[in-house]
Design an enzyme around this catalytic site. Structure first.
Site, PDB file in Angstrom:
ATOM      1  N   HIS A   1       1.395  -1.662   0.105  1.00  0.00           N
ATOM      2  CA  HIS A   1      -0.307  -0.264  -0.204  1.00  0.00           C
ATOM      3  C   HIS A   1       1.083   1.209   0.317  1.00  0.00           C
ATOM      4  O   HIS A   1       1.354   1.650   0.977  1.00  0.00           O
ATOM      5  CB  HIS A   1      -0.956   0.038   1.159  1.00  0.00           C
ATOM      6  CG  HIS A   1      -1.714  -1.168   1.402  1.00  0.00           C
ATOM      7  ND1 HIS A   1      -2.564  -0.737   2.320  1.00  0.00           N
ATOM      8  CD2 HIS A   1      -2.203  -2.536   0.571  1.00  0.00           C
ATOM      9  CE1 HIS A   1      -3.720  -1.490   1.840  1.00  0.00           C
ATOM     10  NE2 HIS A   1      -3.096  -2.843   0.777  1.00  0.00           N
TER      11      HIS A   1
ATOM     12  N   ARG B   1      -0.083  -0.423  -4.666  1.00  0.00           N
ATOM     13  CA  ARG B   1      -1.418  -0.251  -4.754  1.00  0.00           C
ATOM     14  C   ARG B   1      -1.435   1.674  -4.256  1.00  0.00           C
ATOM     15  O   ARG B   1      -0.817   1.624  -3.378  1.00  0.00           O
ATOM     16  CB  ARG B   1      -3.098  -0.666  -3.573  1.00  0.00           C
ATOM     17  CG  ARG B   1      -4.460  -0.263  -3.482  1.00  0.00           C
ATOM     18  CD  ARG B   1      -5.107  -0.676  -2.028  1.00  0.00           C
ATOM     19  NE  ARG B   1      -4.847   0.492  -1.345  1.00  0.00           N
ATOM     20  CZ  ARG B   1      -5.315   0.177   0.173  1.00  0.00           C
ATOM     21  NH1 ARG B   1      -6.448  -0.432   0.131  1.00  0.00           N
ATOM     22  NH2 ARG B   1      -4.876   1.239   0.635  1.00  0.00           N
TER      23      ARG B   1
ATOM     24  N   TYR C   1      -9.766   7.756   2.871  1.00  0.00           N
ATOM     25  CA  TYR C   1     -10.110   6.923   3.503  1.00  0.00           C
ATOM     26  C   TYR C   1      -8.630   5.852   2.767  1.00  0.00           C
ATOM     27  O   TYR C   1      -8.342   6.643   1.232  1.00  0.00           O
ATOM     28  CB  TYR C   1     -10.574   5.501   2.864  1.00  0.00           C
ATOM     29  CG  TYR C   1      -9.936   4.125   2.658  1.00  0.00           C
ATOM     30  CD1 TYR C   1      -9.834   3.270   3.592  1.00  0.00           C
ATOM     31  CD2 TYR C   1     -10.009   3.559   1.357  1.00  0.00           C
ATOM     32  CE1 TYR C   1      -9.656   1.837   3.560  1.00  0.00           C
ATOM     33  CE2 TYR C   1      -8.969   2.369   1.126  1.00  0.00           C
ATOM     34  CZ  TYR C   1      -8.664   1.688   1.924  1.00  0.00           C
ATOM     35  OH  TYR C   1      -8.853   0.389   1.682  1.00  0.00           O
TER      36      TYR C   1
ATOM     37  N   ASP D   1      -8.108   1.393  -4.906  1.00  0.00           N
ATOM     38  CA  ASP D   1      -9.217   1.156  -4.326  1.00  0.00           C
ATOM     39  C   ASP D   1     -10.138   2.184  -4.018  1.00  0.00           C
ATOM     40  O   ASP D   1      -9.790   3.110  -3.581  1.00  0.00           O
ATOM     41  CB  ASP D   1      -8.912   0.801  -3.100  1.00  0.00           C
ATOM     42  CG  ASP D   1     -10.515  -0.383  -2.096  1.00  0.00           C
ATOM     43  OD1 ASP D   1     -11.353  -0.323  -2.591  1.00  0.00           O
ATOM     44  OD2 ASP D   1      -9.610  -0.835  -0.697  1.00  0.00           O
TER      45      ASP D   1
ATOM     46  N   HIS E   1     -13.729   2.046  -2.954  1.00  0.00           N
ATOM     47  CA  HIS E   1     -13.529   2.203  -1.590  1.00  0.00           C
ATOM     48  C   HIS E   1     -15.016   1.708  -1.497  1.00  0.00           C
ATOM     49  O   HIS E   1     -16.051   2.682  -0.572  1.00  0.00           O
ATOM     50  CB  HIS E   1     -13.461   2.170  -0.227  1.00  0.00           C
ATOM     51  CG  HIS E   1     -13.239   1.749   0.552  1.00  0.00           C
ATOM     52  ND1 HIS E   1     -12.918   2.176   2.692  1.00  0.00           N
ATOM     53  CD2 HIS E   1     -11.874   0.500   0.785  1.00  0.00           C
ATOM     54  CE1 HIS E   1     -13.121   1.190   2.761  1.00  0.00           C
ATOM     55  NE2 HIS E   1     -12.418  -0.030   2.681  1.00  0.00           N
TER      56      HIS E   1
ATOM     57  N   GLU F   1     -10.728  -1.314  -7.672  1.00  0.00           N
ATOM     58  CA  GLU F   1     -11.266  -2.940  -6.630  1.00  0.00           C
ATOM     59  C   GLU F   1     -12.304  -1.801  -5.992  1.00  0.00           C
ATOM     60  O   GLU F   1     -12.181  -0.388  -5.439  1.00  0.00           O
ATOM     61  CB  GLU F   1     -10.276  -2.463  -5.761  1.00  0.00           C
ATOM     62  CG  GLU F   1     -10.947  -3.363  -4.668  1.00  0.00           C
ATOM     63  CD  GLU F   1      -9.594  -3.383  -3.423  1.00  0.00           C
ATOM     64  OE1 GLU F   1     -10.066  -3.860  -1.872  1.00  0.00           O
ATOM     65  OE2 GLU F   1      -8.858  -3.163  -3.001  1.00  0.00           O
TER      66      GLU F   1
ATOM     67  N   GLU G   1     -14.610  -7.752  -0.902  1.00  0.00           N
ATOM     68  CA  GLU G   1     -13.798  -7.136   0.419  1.00  0.00           C
ATOM     69  C   GLU G   1     -15.203  -7.280   1.732  1.00  0.00           C
ATOM     70  O   GLU G   1     -14.349  -8.131   3.026  1.00  0.00           O
ATOM     71  CB  GLU G   1     -13.568  -5.931   0.576  1.00  0.00           C
ATOM     72  CG  GLU G   1     -12.380  -5.616   1.772  1.00  0.00           C
ATOM     73  CD  GLU G   1     -11.857  -4.772   1.890  1.00  0.00           C
ATOM     74  OE1 GLU G   1     -12.028  -4.089   2.765  1.00  0.00           O
ATOM     75  OE2 GLU G   1     -11.077  -3.853   1.215  1.00  0.00           O
TER      76      GLU G   1
ATOM     77  N   ARG H   1     -12.038 -10.764  -4.250  1.00  0.00           N
ATOM     78  CA  ARG H   1     -10.763 -10.298  -2.887  1.00  0.00           C
ATOM     79  C   ARG H   1     -11.532 -10.306  -1.508  1.00  0.00           C
ATOM     80  O   ARG H   1     -11.109  -9.756  -0.727  1.00  0.00           O
ATOM     81  CB  ARG H   1     -11.656  -8.382  -3.016  1.00  0.00           C
ATOM     82  CG  ARG H   1     -10.429  -7.979  -4.041  1.00  0.00           C
ATOM     83  CD  ARG H   1      -9.616  -7.051  -3.538  1.00  0.00           C
ATOM     84  NE  ARG H   1      -9.647  -6.566  -2.790  1.00  0.00           N
ATOM     85  CZ  ARG H   1      -8.242  -6.644  -1.771  1.00  0.00           C
ATOM     86  NH1 ARG H   1      -7.885  -7.494  -1.685  1.00  0.00           N
ATOM     87  NH2 ARG H   1      -8.029  -5.673  -0.725  1.00  0.00           N
TER      88      ARG H   1
ATOM     89  N   ASP I   1      -5.639  -5.750   9.819  1.00  0.00           N
ATOM     90  CA  ASP I   1      -7.025  -6.259  10.163  1.00  0.00           C
ATOM     91  C   ASP I   1      -7.704  -7.855   9.776  1.00  0.00           C
ATOM     92  O   ASP I   1      -7.907  -8.181  10.917  1.00  0.00           O
ATOM     93  CB  ASP I   1      -7.900  -5.315  10.248  1.00  0.00           C
ATOM     94  CG  ASP I   1      -8.525  -5.192   8.885  1.00  0.00           C
ATOM     95  OD1 ASP I   1      -8.214  -3.849   8.126  1.00  0.00           O
ATOM     96  OD2 ASP I   1      -9.130  -6.542   8.521  1.00  0.00           O
TER      97      ASP I   1
ATOM     98  N   GLU J   1      -3.059  -9.385  -1.226  1.00  0.00           N
ATOM     99  CA  GLU J   1      -2.211  -8.409  -0.712  1.00  0.00           C
ATOM    100  C   GLU J   1      -1.670  -8.604   1.322  1.00  0.00           C
ATOM    101  O   GLU J   1      -2.110  -9.863   1.406  1.00  0.00           O
ATOM    102  CB  GLU J   1      -3.778  -8.062  -0.259  1.00  0.00           C
ATOM    103  CG  GLU J   1      -3.419  -6.244   0.818  1.00  0.00           C
ATOM    104  CD  GLU J   1      -4.838  -5.319   0.942  1.00  0.00           C
ATOM    105  OE1 GLU J   1      -5.152  -4.430   0.861  1.00  0.00           O
ATOM    106  OE2 GLU J   1      -6.188  -6.592   0.779  1.00  0.00           O
TER     107      GLU J   1
ATOM    108  N   TRP K   1     -17.957   5.465   3.058  1.00  0.00           N
ATOM    109  CA  TRP K   1     -16.540   5.428   3.441  1.00  0.00           C
ATOM    110  C   TRP K   1     -15.425   4.250   2.623  1.00  0.00           C
ATOM    111  O   TRP K   1     -14.632   4.141   2.344  1.00  0.00           O
ATOM    112  CB  TRP K   1     -16.765   5.423   5.123  1.00  0.00           C
ATOM    113  CG  TRP K   1     -14.744   5.409   5.773  1.00  0.00           C
ATOM    114  CD1 TRP K   1     -14.296   6.127   5.291  1.00  0.00           C
ATOM    115  CD2 TRP K   1     -14.174   4.227   5.765  1.00  0.00           C
ATOM    116  NE1 TRP K   1     -13.471   6.231   5.707  1.00  0.00           N
ATOM    117  CE2 TRP K   1     -12.945   5.068   5.779  1.00  0.00           C
ATOM    118  CE3 TRP K   1     -13.935   2.726   5.968  1.00  0.00           C
ATOM    119  CZ2 TRP K   1     -11.828   3.534   6.440  1.00  0.00           C
ATOM    120  CZ3 TRP K   1     -13.029   1.699   5.977  1.00  0.00           C
ATOM    121  CH2 TRP K   1     -11.689   2.624   6.361  1.00  0.00           C
TER     122      TRP K   1
END
Length: 412
Positions: free
Chosen positions: A122, A147, A159, A220, A222, A246, A272, A293, A326, A349, A412
Site C-alpha cells: 500500500h 496499490r 480512506y 481501491d 472503497h 477495487e 472485500e 477480494r 486487520d 494483498e 466510507w
C-alpha cells in the site's frame, strides 16, 4: 482427535485480534482468526456463547461436516459475524489436521501450484511527493506491485492515506497502518466524489511517468461511487493500465456492475465485504468481475473460500484475497496456503504487521523478492504466544465514517 477445549483469546498488540484456540484429546492445538475490524467483540460473543460449546466432543478431523453443522445448523446464515466465527473454527481445524499429518496445509489442499505468491503493498500520500516517497519505500521493501491511494485537494482526511491525521483528537491516532482508531467513537472523514474523479487520473499519470509502464498498479475505490461514476473512473484510468480497480461501487447491487463493464476495460476486483459464495453467484456467472477480494477470515475459512474460487475458475476469474493488518497473521497464513494451492491465483494483498503483533503470533511464512510463501511447517505455520497476548488487552476501536460537505453520511 476429539475436541476437548475451545478458547477465545482477544489481544491488542498493534490492533485488536480475535483468535480461536482448539485443543484435542491427543494434544494437537490449532488456531484460527476471527477478527472483524471494529466489531471484534460481536464475533467473540458468537464464538464464546454459541459456537465453542458445540465443538466439544466433536471429531476435529471432520472439517466439512463441522462447517456445515455450524452454517446450516444455526438456521440463521451468512453475515460477517457468523462467517468470521465459522472461519476461525475452520482454520483451527485445518491447522490441527496439518499437524496430525505432519504436513503444511497447502499440501493437504493438493500441493503447490506455484513457487511463491506475488503480493502488493500500500503506497499512499496526501501529495505527489509523499506518494513517490511511499512507492520508493515499498520498492525497497521488495514489493513489485503497488496499490496507490492519494489525498484529494480540499479534503482533509480520506480512506487509504497512512500519513494523514484527522482533526479528531486522540482518536485520530492510527495504529498498525490501519484506518481503525482506538477511542470511544468513530472518527469522521470527508468526501467529494467529483473532486476525487478529477484528481485520481492525474495521480496515476504522474506515477506512470515516474516509475514506468512495468510496475503493476492497483487502486481501491472503497464503495464510494455510483455505478456511472465508477464507469467514468474506470474509463479515465485505462491509459495507465491498472492491474485492477477495487470496490468501485457498492456491490450489494450486483447488477450495477453490468453498467461499469459496458463502459470500461479496466479490470475489476470486488468482494472485500462479501461473506459467502451466494454474494458472488451473479457477478461470477455473468463475468462482471476479474478478481475475488474476500478474506479467508471473513468468508467462512479455507473450506468455503476455496469453493468460491473453484467456482470463479470456471470463468477465468482469479483470486485477490484481502490481506490488511486487520487480518491476523493466522488469517494471512491461511490465505497463503490457499493461494499457493489453487490454480487461479491472481495476487495477494500484504500489509506487514507491527513488531508487537509479530511477538504475539510467531510466523514461519516468508517474504522474499516480492513473493510470499507459507512455509513448510505442519499446519498453518503460526503459533500464538498466549503469555505475550495477555499483555495487550482489548481496546475499543472503530473504523471511520464519511460525511459530504452538506453533512450527509456517505459510503466510507
Amino acid at each position: 482427535m476429539i475436541i476437548d477445549k475451545a478458547e477465545i483469546i482477544v489481544t491488542s498488540p498493534d490492533r485488536n485480534f480475535v483468535t480461536l484456540r482448539i485443543t484435542t484429546d491427543e494434544g494437537h492445538v490449532g488456531i484460527g482468526d476471527g477478527t472483524l475490524n471494529g466489531r471484534e467483540l460481536a464475533v467473540v460473543a458468537y464464538l464464546k456463547e454459541h459456537v465453542a460449546p458445540l465443538l466439544l466432543g466433536k471429531d476435529a478431523g471432520r472439517i466439512e461436516d463441522i462447517w456445515q453443522y455450524l452454517y446450516r445448523g444455526a438456521y440463521w446464515r451468512r453475515g460477517p459475524v457468523t462467517m468470521a466465527a465459522i472461519a476461525a473454527v475452520d482454520m483451527a481445524l485445518w491447522d490441527i489436521k496439518g499437524k496430525a499429518a505432519g504436513m503444511p496445509v497447502y499440501q493437504l489442499l493438493g500441493g503447490a501450484s506455484r513457487s511463491g505468491l506475488m503480493a502488493y503493498g500500500h503506497a499512499s500520500g496526501k501529495t505527489m511527493p509523499e506518494i513517490f516517497d511511499s512507492v520508493n519505500e515499498h520498492l525497497e521493501l521488495g514489493y513489485k506491485s503497488m496499490r496507490i491511494q492519494s489525498g484529494v485537494p480540499g479534503l482533509n482526511a480520506i480512506y487509504g492515506i497512512a500519513s494523514q491525521s484527522a482533526d479528531t483528537g486522540d482518536s485520530a491516532v492510527r495504529y498498525d497502518h490501519e484506518p481503525a482508531r482506538r477511542g470511544a467513537l468513530p472518527a469522521q472523514e470527508d468526501w467529494d466524489t467529483r473532486a476525487y474523479l478529477r484528481h485520481i487520473p492525474t495521480v496515476f499519470e504522474a506515477v506512470r511517468n515516474e516509475f514506468g509502464p512495468e510496475l503493476p498498479l492497483l487502486h481501491d475505490g472503497h464503495h464510494r461511487m455510483t455505478p456511472i461514476q465508477a464507469a467514468q473512473l474506470g474509463k479515465s484510468l485505462e491509459p495507465y493500465d491498472l492491474f485492477w480497480l477495487e470496490d468501485c461501487t457498492p456491490a450489494e447491487n450486483q447488477e450495477a456492475l453490468r453498467l461499469v463493464r459496458q463502459h470500461t476495460t479496466t479490470p475489476l476486483a470486488i468482494g472485500e465485504i462479501f461473506n459467502t459464495v451466494w454474494d458472488y453467484q451473479q457477478i461470477i456467472r455473468e463475468q462482471l468481475i476479474d478478481y475475488v477480494r474476500s478474506a479467508v477470515t471473513h468468508t467462512g475459512g479455507i473450506s468455503h473460500l476455496k469453493k468460491v474460487l473453484d467456482y470463479a475458475a470456471q470463468y477465468q476469474i482469479k483470486s485477490g484475497m484481502h490481506g490488511p493488518t486487520d487480518v491476523s497473521p493466522v488469517g494471512m497464513a491461511a490465505a497463503m496456503h490457499l493461494g499457493l494451492s489453487i490454480h487461479n491465483f491472481g495476487i495477494q494483498e500484504y500489509m506487514q504487521h507491527g513488531a508487537k503483533t509479530n511477538a504475539v503470533f510467531h510466523q514461519t511464512y516468508t517474504w522474499n523478492d516480492g513473493y510470499l510463501h507459507p512455509g513448510d511447517e505442519p499446519g498453518l505455520g503460526v503459533t500464538l504466544d498466549v503469555d505475550e497476548a495477555g499483555k495487550y488487552p482489548y481496546e475499543q476501536a472503530y473504523l471511520p465514517f464519511n460525511r459530504l460537505a452538506d453533512g450527509t453520511v456517505h459510503d466510507w
